[in-house]
Write an enzyme that holds these catalytic residues in place. Structure first.
Site, PDB file in Angstrom:
ATOM      1  N   SER A   1      33.586 -14.906 -20.125  1.00  0.00           N
ATOM      2  CA  SER A   1      32.463 -15.418 -20.868  1.00  0.00           C
ATOM      3  C   SER A   1      32.174 -14.949 -22.029  1.00  0.00           C
ATOM      4  CB  SER A   1      31.150 -15.363 -19.976  1.00  0.00           C
ATOM      5  OG  SER A   1      30.146 -16.196 -20.645  1.00  0.00           O
TER       6      SER A   1
ATOM      7  N   HIS B   1      30.601 -20.926 -13.432  1.00  0.00           N
ATOM      8  CA  HIS B   1      30.928 -20.283 -14.413  1.00  0.00           C
ATOM      9  C   HIS B   1      31.185 -18.808 -13.961  1.00  0.00           C
ATOM     10  CE1 HIS B   1      31.324 -19.226 -18.621  1.00  0.00           C
ATOM     11  NE2 HIS B   1      30.383 -18.362 -18.473  1.00  0.00           N
TER      12      HIS B   1
ATOM     13  N   ASP C   1      32.596 -25.288 -13.313  1.00  0.00           N
ATOM     14  CA  ASP C   1      32.172 -25.044 -14.624  1.00  0.00           C
ATOM     15  C   ASP C   1      32.823 -25.976 -15.570  1.00  0.00           C
ATOM     16  OD1 ASP C   1      31.713 -23.902 -17.060  1.00  0.00           O
ATOM     17  OD2 ASP C   1      32.581 -22.176 -16.926  1.00  0.00           O
TER      18      ASP C   1
END
Length: 271
Positions: free
Chosen positions: A171, A249, A222
């Site tokens: 991320s 995610h 995700d």
């Protein structure tokens, strides 16, 4: 606890008992209340489905080997970075694993999840960093530019004497990992992006030029950042892709056992 990712509390007021002799509007009001509760339940189910809440896997794949000592400290110099480190328990592998983190996490996540301990058990030195402004690392002015972020990461690895690094980047940490990757540093021996940010900042040609062995990991649920990043990361010429089923995610939290197995397989097969 790792599982406490999202707590949703609802206080429902007690409904008054129906008066059989009262006006029908009371019955209609109660019916709407029930519909509202049903709608709320369906909304929560939808959020779970798309991975926004992504419940962590109920698993015993959390490691707490008392033989593994997790060290901690700050890198030297004027721009210190906090880190946690484990050394290999057994015969050491050549590569060393550097773990970054997403926006809601820090280096402690990898200790809580047992990733550091597991890597130590499998003969890997592993270092988890707190990025500037997260955990125990203070904000740094250099982190405001792409070149500064790449330089910060390069300096941290040099200060920690990390050689042949495999960089795990979920991320937000893509802000650091991708500039570092694009500069082709000799110590980067492998790359594990997990739906990283900033992939749109680079061209297809720039990705083509990267020869680093890459494991692209993402969660099946995700539907936003994973798809966006995968579209660009697929241009890396030396890559494989693994989708973790029923994970959102932060797929490494939702499916830690699968994540660890896939990561170890990738590490064990690096030349």
């Amino acid at each position: 606890m790792v599982g406490a990712l999202c707590g949703c509390w609802f206080r429902l007021g007690g409904a008054r008992p129906l008066n059989p002799f009262g006006p029908t509007v009371v019955q209609t009001s109660m019916s709407r209340s029930q519909v509202a509760l049903l709608g709320l339940s369906l909304l929560l189910m939808l959020l779970l489905y798309v991975g926004l809440l992504g419940p962590p896997e109920q698993t015993s794949w959390l490691w707490g080997d008392p033989n593994v000592t997790v060290l901690a400290g700050l890198t030297p110099g004027n721009s210190p970075i906090f880190y946690r480190e484990v050394l290999p328990l057994n015969q050491a592998h050549r590569v060393e694993v550097v773990l970054l983190h997403g926006k809601a996490f820090n280096s402690h996540t990898w200790e809580q999840l047992g990733t550091l301990q597991l890597l130590s058990q499998r003969g890997y030195r592993a270092v988890a960093l707190d990025l500037p402004g997260f955990g125990n690392s203070a904000p740094l002015k250099e982190a405001s530019t792409e070149a500064g972020r790449a330089a910060l990461l390069e300096r941290a690895l040099r200060d920690l004497e990390v050689q042949n690094a495999v960089l795990v980047s979920p991320s937000l940490s893509g802000h650091y990992a991708l500039p570092f990757l694009m500069r082709g540093h000799h110590q980067l021996h492998g790359f594990v992006p997990i739906a990283p940010t900033s992939t749109q900042n680079y061209t297809q040609e720039q990705f083509w030029a990267v020869k680093t062995p890459t494991l692209i990991l993402y969660g099946e649920l995700d539907h936003i950042l994973a798809r966006e990043s995968l579209r660009q990361l697929r241009h890396l010429p030396n890559h494989s892709v693994v989708k973790l089923r029923n994970a959102g995610h932060a797929c490494y939290l939702h499916k830690p056992r699968d994540f660890h197995l896939v990561l170890l397989a990738f590490l064990d097969h690096l030349p």
